[in-house]
Motif scaffolding. Structure first.
Motif, short mmCIF file in Angstrom:
data_model
loop_
_atom_site.label_atom_id
_atom_site.label_comp_id
_atom_site.label_asym_id
_atom_site.label_seq_id
_atom_site.Cartn_x
_atom_site.Cartn_y
_atom_site.Cartn_z
N PRO B 21 0.82 -1.20 0.00
CA PRO B 21 0.00 0.00 0.00
C PRO B 21 0.87 1.26 0.00
CG PRO B 21 -0.73 -1.54 1.69
CD PRO B 21 0.58 -2.05 1.16
N GLU B 22 0.44 2.23 -0.76
CA GLU B 22 1.10 3.52 -0.76
C GLU B 22 0.37 4.43 0.21
OE1 GLU B 22 3.79 4.47 -2.44
OE2 GLU B 22 4.07 2.57 -3.47
N ALA B 23 1.13 5.24 0.93
CA ALA B 23 0.49 6.18 1.84
C ALA B 23 -0.20 7.29 1.06
CB ALA B 23 1.53 6.77 2.79
N ASP B 24 0.42 7.70 -0.02
CA ASP B 24 0.00 8.93 -0.70
C ASP B 24 -1.04 8.66 -1.76
OD1 ASP B 24 -0.15 11.55 -1.30
OD2 ASP B 24 1.76 11.66 -2.37
N VAL B 25 -2.23 8.26 -1.31
CA VAL B 25 -3.31 7.93 -2.23
C VAL B 25 -4.42 8.96 -2.04
CG1 VAL B 25 -4.47 6.41 -0.59
CG2 VAL B 25 -4.76 6.04 -3.05
N ALA B 26 -5.18 9.21 -3.06
CA ALA B 26 -6.27 10.19 -2.99
C ALA B 26 -7.61 9.47 -2.98
CB ALA B 26 -6.20 11.14 -4.19
N PRO B 27 -8.65 10.10 -2.43
CA PRO B 27 -9.99 9.51 -2.51
C PRO B 27 -10.35 9.24 -3.97
CG PRO B 27 -10.00 11.43 -1.08
CD PRO B 27 -8.66 11.40 -1.74
N ILE B 94 -6.96 13.97 7.92
CA ILE B 94 -7.83 13.20 7.02
C ILE B 94 -7.17 11.85 6.76
CG2 ILE B 94 -9.00 13.13 4.79
CD1 ILE B 94 -8.85 16.15 4.65
N TYR B 95 -7.99 10.80 6.89
CA TYR B 95 -7.55 9.44 6.61
C TYR B 95 -8.38 8.87 5.46
CZ TYR B 95 -5.27 9.69 11.18
OH TYR B 95 -4.49 10.07 12.24
N ILE B 96 -7.77 7.88 4.78
CA ILE B 96 -8.48 7.20 3.69
C ILE B 96 -8.43 5.70 3.96
CG2 ILE B 96 -6.42 6.99 2.22
CD1 ILE B 96 -9.80 8.04 0.87
N ASP B 97 -9.48 4.99 3.56
CA ASP B 97 -9.48 3.56 3.87
C ASP B 97 -8.76 2.76 2.78
OD1 ASP B 97 -11.34 3.30 1.85
OD2 ASP B 97 -12.75 2.13 3.04
N CYS B 98 -8.67 1.47 2.99
CA CYS B 98 -7.87 0.60 2.13
C CYS B 98 -8.28 0.67 0.67
CB CYS B 98 -7.92 -0.84 2.64
SG CYS B 98 -9.58 -1.39 3.10
N ASP B 99 -9.56 0.88 0.41
CA ASP B 99 -10.04 0.95 -0.97
C ASP B 99 -10.17 2.38 -1.48
OD1 ASP B 99 -10.22 -1.73 -1.47
OD2 ASP B 99 -12.24 -1.90 -0.62
N ALA B 100 -9.76 3.34 -0.66
CA ALA B 100 -9.81 4.75 -1.05
C ALA B 100 -11.22 5.21 -1.40
CB ALA B 100 -8.84 5.04 -2.21
#
Lengths: 149, 149
Positions: B21-27, B94-100
């Motif tokens: 998993p990459e940390a830097d993912v967007a919704p 702000i957090y994002i879940d595994c599936d963004a």
């Protein structure tokens, strides 16, 4: 109230003394095409673990068994959380929001990890403020938990 | 990963070392018809305050201003939380879940109440175990906060 979102100013009438909120309300599965979002929160730590969806059948089975049951949108069937990994969620309390269209479960997460990627929470990535960061440790390696099937 | 839910067993491949998993993912606003659920949680107490929806524009404005902006499904426009009541939410993380496809906001709730019915949390009703119960105190009377408009 069933036709409006919580953000609707029209809902304020529901809060008048003549029409005070009732505690004993059920999730309104006539909304959201029969699927409502359900948040799972760790009952001890308050950590938000995941969000999934429930239909009426999943909700009824959750209440009846005390174990979280969701509806998988991708597999289009009931998803008994932990059915493959063994990491079930024991449901201690259920809350409903003001519009009865979001469910909050307070759960005991067996195995310590709710996320299929092996993290305690599915929200293991903080994306703001920058730089983005993985903030959790892996509890398990998914390759050892999920078998090809 | 964009075509599957977090419950999909196919997602386990995303957790392999070759595809960590990459940390830097967007919704991922290509999902959910452009609307993603956003959970607001009190940054200090961990209390879950509410769930609403964001589109890409609401998310961008939230990041730019540091105040929670949602998309009102009933009014079909951006909903700047607190625009009427003054009870804005200062977004700290702000957090994002595994599936963004789900957003978690850790917020400071100005005014002490997130719910338009005057409660700290929209989840002011515990419906299981029975008997159902209103578990919060009203912070304000909605009739004094929302004017007819």
């Amino acid at each position: 109230m069933s036709e409006t979102d919580s953000e609707s100013v029209d809902d304020k009438s529901a809060a008048s003394e003549e029409n005070a909120p009732e505690a004993d309300v059920a999730p309104d599965f006539s909304r959201g095409e029969g699927l409502l979002p359900a948040i799972a929160q760790d009952v001890r730590t308050g950590k938000v673990l995941m969000l999934a969806y429930m239909n009426a059948e999943a909700y009824a089975e959750t209440v009846a068994t005390g174990h979280a049951v969701y509806y998988s949108r991708s597999r289009r069937r009931l998803w008994r959380k932990g059915e493959e990994s063994g990491n079930i969620q024991r449901v201690r309390e259920i809350y409903i929001d003001c519009d009865a269209d979001t469910i909050l479960l307070k759960v005991e997460q067996i195995g310590g990890a709710a996320c299929h990627e092996g993290y305690e929470s599915c929200f293991f990535r903080r994306i703001e403020p920058r730089p983005a960061k993985i903030v959790d440790q892996r509890i398990f390696d998914p390759r050892n938990v999920y078998r090809n099937s």
